[in-house]
Every structure is written in structure tokens, then in C-alpha cells.
Design a protein around this motif. Structure first.
Motif, PDB file in Angstrom:
ATOM      1  N   LEU A  61       0.803  -1.225   0.000  1.00 38.57           N
ATOM      2  CA  LEU A  61       0.000   0.000   0.000  1.00 38.57           C
ATOM      3  C   LEU A  61       0.834   1.272   0.000  1.00 38.57           C
ATOM      4  O   LEU A  61       0.374   2.309  -0.476  1.00 38.57           O
ATOM      5  N   HIS A  62       2.042   1.202   0.545  1.00 35.19           N
ATOM      6  CA  HIS A  62       2.926   2.380   0.607  1.00 35.19           C
ATOM      7  C   HIS A  62       2.197   3.577   1.215  1.00 35.19           C
ATOM      8  O   HIS A  62       2.256   4.692   0.690  1.00 35.19           O
ATOM      9  N   THR A  63       1.504   3.352   2.339  1.00 35.47           N
ATOM     10  CA  THR A  63       0.661   4.400   2.925  1.00 35.47           C
ATOM     11  C   THR A  63       1.448   5.617   3.399  1.00 35.47           C
ATOM     12  O   THR A  63       0.950   6.741   3.287  1.00 35.47           O
ATOM     13  N   LEU A  64       2.650   5.428   3.898  1.00 36.78           N
ATOM     14  CA  LEU A  64       3.423   6.580   4.373  1.00 36.78           C
ATOM     15  C   LEU A  64       3.848   7.457   3.200  1.00 36.78           C
ATOM     16  O   LEU A  64       3.698   8.671   3.222  1.00 36.78           O
ATOM     17  N   LYS A  65       4.323   6.826   2.154  1.00 35.63           N
ATOM     18  CA  LYS A  65       4.792   7.556   0.970  1.00 35.63           C
ATOM     19  C   LYS A  65       3.638   8.238   0.218  1.00 35.63           C
ATOM     20  O   LYS A  65       3.721   9.388  -0.158  1.00 35.63           O
ATOM     21  N   LYS A  66       2.528   7.514   0.033  1.00 30.94           N
ATOM     22  CA  LYS A  66       1.422   8.037  -0.763  1.00 30.94           C
ATOM     23  C   LYS A  66       0.484   8.957   0.009  1.00 30.94           C
ATOM     24  O   LYS A  66      -0.052   9.908  -0.551  1.00 30.94           O
ATOM     25  N   TYR A  67       0.238   8.658   1.295  1.00 29.92           N
ATOM     26  CA  TYR A  67      -0.808   9.357   2.039  1.00 29.92           C
ATOM     27  C   TYR A  67      -0.324  10.022   3.327  1.00 29.92           C
ATOM     28  O   TYR A  67      -1.123  10.626   4.033  1.00 29.92           O
ATOM     29  N   ASN A  68       0.955   9.850   3.671  1.00 26.98           N
ATOM     30  CA  ASN A  68       1.505  10.374   4.928  1.00 26.98           C
ATOM     31  C   ASN A  68       0.803   9.746   6.136  1.00 26.98           C
ATOM     32  O   ASN A  68       0.554  10.398   7.138  1.00 26.98           O
ATOM     33  N   ILE A  69       0.447   8.467   6.006  1.00 31.67           N
ATOM     34  CA  ILE A  69      -0.230   7.709   7.053  1.00 31.67           C
ATOM     35  C   ILE A  69       0.702   6.584   7.494  1.00 31.67           C
ATOM     36  O   ILE A  69       1.169   5.810   6.668  1.00 31.67           O
ATOM     37  N   ALA A  70       0.952   6.482   8.789  1.00 31.96           N
ATOM     38  CA  ALA A  70       1.736   5.378   9.327  1.00 31.96           C
ATOM     39  C   ALA A  70       0.764   4.395   9.978  1.00 31.96           C
ATOM     40  O   ALA A  70       0.039   4.736  10.908  1.00 31.96           O
ATOM     41  N   VAL A  71       0.720   3.173   9.470  1.00 35.11           N
ATOM     42  CA  VAL A  71      -0.093   2.123  10.091  1.00 35.11           C
ATOM     43  C   VAL A  71       0.800   1.508  11.169  1.00 35.11           C
ATOM     44  O   VAL A  71       1.875   1.001  10.877  1.00 35.11           O
ATOM     45  N   THR A  72       0.342   1.562  12.413  1.00 37.60           N
ATOM     46  CA  THR A  72       1.161   1.070  13.515  1.00 37.60           C
ATOM     47  C   THR A  72       0.733  -0.282  14.040  1.00 37.60           C
ATOM     48  O   THR A  72       1.517  -0.988  14.648  1.00 37.60           O
ATOM     49  N   ARG A  73      -0.532  -0.637  13.825  1.00 38.60           N
ATOM     50  CA  ARG A  73      -1.042  -1.938  14.295  1.00 38.60           C
ATOM     51  C   ARG A  73      -2.195  -2.380  13.419  1.00 38.60           C
ATOM     52  O   ARG A  73      -2.971  -1.565  12.939  1.00 38.60           O
ATOM     53  N   ILE A  74      -2.312  -3.695  13.310  1.00 38.03           N
ATOM     54  CA  ILE A  74      -3.471  -4.303  12.672  1.00 38.03           C
ATOM     55  C   ILE A  74      -3.898  -5.423  13.603  1.00 38.03           C
ATOM     56  O   ILE A  74      -3.085  -6.269  13.957  1.00 38.03           O
ATOM     57  N   SER A  75      -5.143  -5.399  14.043  1.00 38.95           N
ATOM     58  CA  SER A  75      -5.606  -6.465  14.942  1.00 38.95           C
ATOM     59  C   SER A  75      -6.864  -7.102  14.389  1.00 38.95           C
ATOM     60  O   SER A  75      -7.615  -6.486  13.643  1.00 38.95           O
TER      61      SER A  75
END
Length: 76
Positions: A61-75
């Protein structure tokens, strides 16, 4: 990590990034704010409800690069 329907995705970013994260994942939020007087950083739990992300590895997804979003956890 591969996303599954119904995952709770914890994301960190500014307000704009949070709006994009909710649009991206199709989620409802359970807001947890990292309150600091001068901070623009927000953490939120977002319920993954968009089928298009189920089965997709997070790294793709490259969320940090594309959206400036850091996913820190998935539960689950």
C-alpha cells in the motif's frame, strides 16, 4: 501482514491523513488522540470495511509515501 475484512487498523498522521485513511480503508473510527498542545499528530483506530484491501499485504500500500499515514497496528 495481509489485511482481512474487519481488521482494526491503527494509523498515525495529521488530520488530513486521517481523513484519507478513513477514505482509503472505508472505516469507521474509534478516535484516540495523542493530545499535546502543539501536536498535529493524531492516532485513530479504523475498521477495515473495503473489500478491495482484503488479502493485500500492507507493504504493497505504501501508505506513508502516498498518504503520509503510518499504520502502527493491525488487529483481528
Amino acid at each position: 501482514t495481509t489485511f482481512s475484512m474487519g481488521d482494526i487498523v491503527v494509523v498515525v498522521g495529521d488530520e488530513k491523513a486521517m481523513r484519507e485513511a478513513k477514505t482509503l480503508f472505508g472505516g469507521k473510527e474509534a478516535s484516540i488522540r495523542l493530545e499535546q498542545e502543539t501536536s498535529e499528530i493524531v492516532a485513530e483506530k479504523i475498521f477495515l470495511s473495503k473489500k478491495m484491501w482484503a488479502g493485500i499485504p500492507y507493504q504493497e500500500l505504501h501508505t506513508l509515501k502516498k498518504y503520509n499515514i503510518a499504520v502502527t497496528r493491525i488487529s483481528r
